[in-house]
Design a protein around this motif. Structure first.
Motif, PDB file in Angstrom:
ATOM      1  N   ILE A  68      70.902   2.514  94.772  1.00 33.93           N
ATOM      2  CA  ILE A  68      70.012   3.674  94.727  1.00 33.93           C
ATOM      3  C   ILE A  68      70.574   4.799  95.581  1.00 33.93           C
ATOM      4  CG2 ILE A  68      67.720   4.517  95.373  1.00 33.93           C
ATOM      5  CD1 ILE A  68      66.652   1.713  94.681  1.00 33.93           C
ATOM      6  N   THR A  69      71.070   4.441  96.755  1.00 33.96           N
ATOM      7  CA  THR A  69      71.627   5.445  97.668  1.00 33.96           C
ATOM      8  C   THR A  69      72.813   6.162  97.047  1.00 33.96           C
ATOM      9  OG1 THR A  69      70.955   4.044  99.531  1.00 33.96           O
ATOM     10  CG2 THR A  69      72.545   5.805  99.998  1.00 33.96           C
ATOM     11  N   THR A 120      73.453   6.443  93.892  1.00 32.69           N
ATOM     12  CA  THR A 120      72.978   7.217  92.740  1.00 32.69           C
ATOM     13  C   THR A 120      72.431   8.577  93.189  1.00 32.69           C
ATOM     14  OG1 THR A 120      72.399   5.198  91.538  1.00 32.69           O
ATOM     15  CG2 THR A 120      71.368   7.245  90.799  1.00 32.69           C
ATOM     16  N   ILE A 131      65.148  10.036  94.897  1.00 29.06           N
ATOM     17  CA  ILE A 131      64.534   8.942  94.152  1.00 29.06           C
ATOM     18  C   ILE A 131      63.394   8.393  95.006  1.00 29.06           C
ATOM     19  CG2 ILE A 131      64.828   6.595  93.266  1.00 29.06           C
ATOM     20  CD1 ILE A 131      67.658   7.314  92.474  1.00 29.06           C
ATOM     21  N   LEU A 171      60.458   5.471  94.994  1.00 31.83           N
ATOM     22  CA  LEU A 171      60.058   4.229  94.337  1.00 31.83           C
ATOM     23  C   LEU A 171      59.026   3.469  95.159  1.00 31.83           C
ATOM     24  CD1 LEU A 171      63.653   3.036  93.392  1.00 31.83           C
ATOM     25  CD2 LEU A 171      61.996   4.034  91.812  1.00 31.83           C
ATOM     26  N   ALA A 200      61.033  -0.664  95.134  1.00 32.25           N
ATOM     27  CA  ALA A 200      62.467  -0.409  95.025  1.00 32.25           C
ATOM     28  C   ALA A 200      63.262  -1.647  94.637  1.00 32.25           C
ATOM     29  CB  ALA A 200      62.991   0.153  96.341  1.00 32.25           C
ATOM     30  N   ASP A 211      63.999  -2.236  90.994  1.00 31.08           N
ATOM     31  CA  ASP A 211      64.822  -1.264  90.275  1.00 31.08           C
ATOM     32  C   ASP A 211      66.214  -1.858  90.051  1.00 31.08           C
ATOM     33  OD1 ASP A 211      66.785   1.138  90.089  1.00 31.08           O
ATOM     34  OD2 ASP A 211      64.806   2.070  89.880  1.00 31.08           O
ATOM     35  N   ARG A 235      69.010  -0.568  89.928  1.00 32.25           N
ATOM     36  CA  ARG A 235      70.053   0.060  90.748  1.00 32.25           C
ATOM     37  C   ARG A 235      70.034  -0.437  92.192  1.00 32.25           C
ATOM     38  NH1 ARG A 235      67.870   5.955  89.251  1.00 32.25           N
ATOM     39  NH2 ARG A 235      65.989   4.759  89.783  1.00 32.25           N
ATOM     40  N   TYR A 236      68.993  -1.176  92.561  1.00 28.31           N
ATOM     41  CA  TYR A 236      68.811  -1.611  93.954  1.00 28.31           C
ATOM     42  C   TYR A 236      69.923  -2.556  94.375  1.00 28.31           C
ATOM     43  CZ  TYR A 236      66.246  -3.137  98.121  1.00 28.31           C
ATOM     44  OH  TYR A 236      65.852  -3.407  99.410  1.00 28.31           O
ATOM     45  N   SER A 240      64.710   7.949  98.844  1.00 29.20           N
ATOM     46  CA  SER A 240      66.121   8.239  99.110  1.00 29.20           C
ATOM     47  C   SER A 240      66.357   9.706  98.796  1.00 29.20           C
ATOM     48  CB  SER A 240      67.014   7.340  98.244  1.00 29.20           C
ATOM     49  OG  SER A 240      68.372   7.419  98.634  1.00 29.20           O
ATOM     50  N   ASN A 283      67.465   7.581 103.813  1.00 28.33           N
ATOM     51  CA  ASN A 283      66.643   6.546 103.192  1.00 28.33           C
ATOM     52  C   ASN A 283      65.464   6.196 104.092  1.00 28.33           C
ATOM     53  OD1 ASN A 283      68.232   6.315 100.944  1.00 28.33           O
ATOM     54  ND2 ASN A 283      69.312   4.483 101.613  1.00 28.33           N
TER      55      ASN A 283
END
Length: 248
Positions: free
Chosen positions: A149-150, A152, A160, A162, A165, A168, A170-171, A187, A201
């Motif tokens: 996520i970071t 991304t 982002i 959530l 999280a 997700d 992407r996590y 994030s 974050n």
């Protein structure tokens, strides 16, 4: 108006000099300097002061009054935090110290369990400050652009938010950080819209989405961190230029 303060390094009384409408520069004979603010101009520090949106959940007049009081106190605390962080940005503290104090103040202000600040180092995002994790992890946790996520957020330069999280796709889990107990995550990129400099974050154990006013608050902090980075880059560049210039 004169402000009396003692130097953090040598303990001597520092002299003060007005810089602008809300900042006073404190200078010591030993060479140390710091900045203080004047509270009568606090609204100039927070351009989003009037943009916070609070929805009352109770209909009684008593309930509305309580919520109004909570709102006023929250805005007051946000302004105080912004004043303190603005001073840190302009101070002589090393960037690592500034980031550590910002992470702590941000986590406490938004009641987050964790606040991590990543900065770009080459082609990677590197953990540079943390509140909630072991300090020994600083410099060890690294992510590529687009990873997790970071990564991304750094790639897309968009926040982002959530409530769950860990669900997700992407996590990315770091087993050494014991992240499985945290649910919500905000994030937010540190960027000047052209380049990305890092990511903030925030994580909590509760399942909630960070509200709009808190995201505004984090956006201001991200801009202040960006100012701190660029200021110290400029100072470092000037010092390097002085070292390279010939002695007349």
């Amino acid at each position: 108006m004169q402000i009396a303060a003692r130097c953090r390094k040598c303990g001597k009384v520092m002299s003060s000099q007005r810089i602008d409408n809300y900042r006073v520069k404190m200078t010591c004979s030993c060479g140390f300097s710091d900045f203080r603010t004047q509270t009568e101009k606090v609204k100039t520090v927070n351009p989003f002061y009037h943009k916070a949106n609070f929805t009352p959940y109770v209909e009684s007049e008593k309930g509305k009054m309580v919520l109004t009081m909570q709102r006023a106190n929250r805005e007051h605390m946000e302004i105080i935090s912004l004043e303190e962080i603005s001073m840190l940005v302009s101070s002589d503290f090393e960037l690592s110290e500034v980031l550590h104090m910002v992470a702590t103040k941000l986590a406490v202000q938004l009641h987050a369990s964790v606040c991590n600040i990543y900065l770009m180092e080459g082609e990677e995002l590197v953990l540079k400050a943390t509140y909630g994790y072991e300090q020994e992890k600083i410099g060890m946790i690294r992510l590529k652009i687009g990873e997790g996520i970071t990564g991304t957020v750094a790639k897309e330069m968009q926040p982002i938010n959530l409530s769950r999280a860990s669900q997700d796709p992407r996590y990315k889990v770091f087993p050494e950080l014991n992240e499985e107990k945290y649910n919500s995550m905000l994030s937010f990129p540190i960027t000047d819209k052209k380049d990305v400099y890092g990511v903030i974050n925030l994580q909590t154990t509760s399942m909630r989405s960070f509200p709009e006013d808190e995201i505004y608050f984090v956006s201001i902090i991200a801009n202040l961190i960006l100012s701190a980075i660029k200021l110290r880059q400029k100072v470092a560049s000037a010092k390097n230029g002085e070292k390279k210039s010939p002695i007349s």
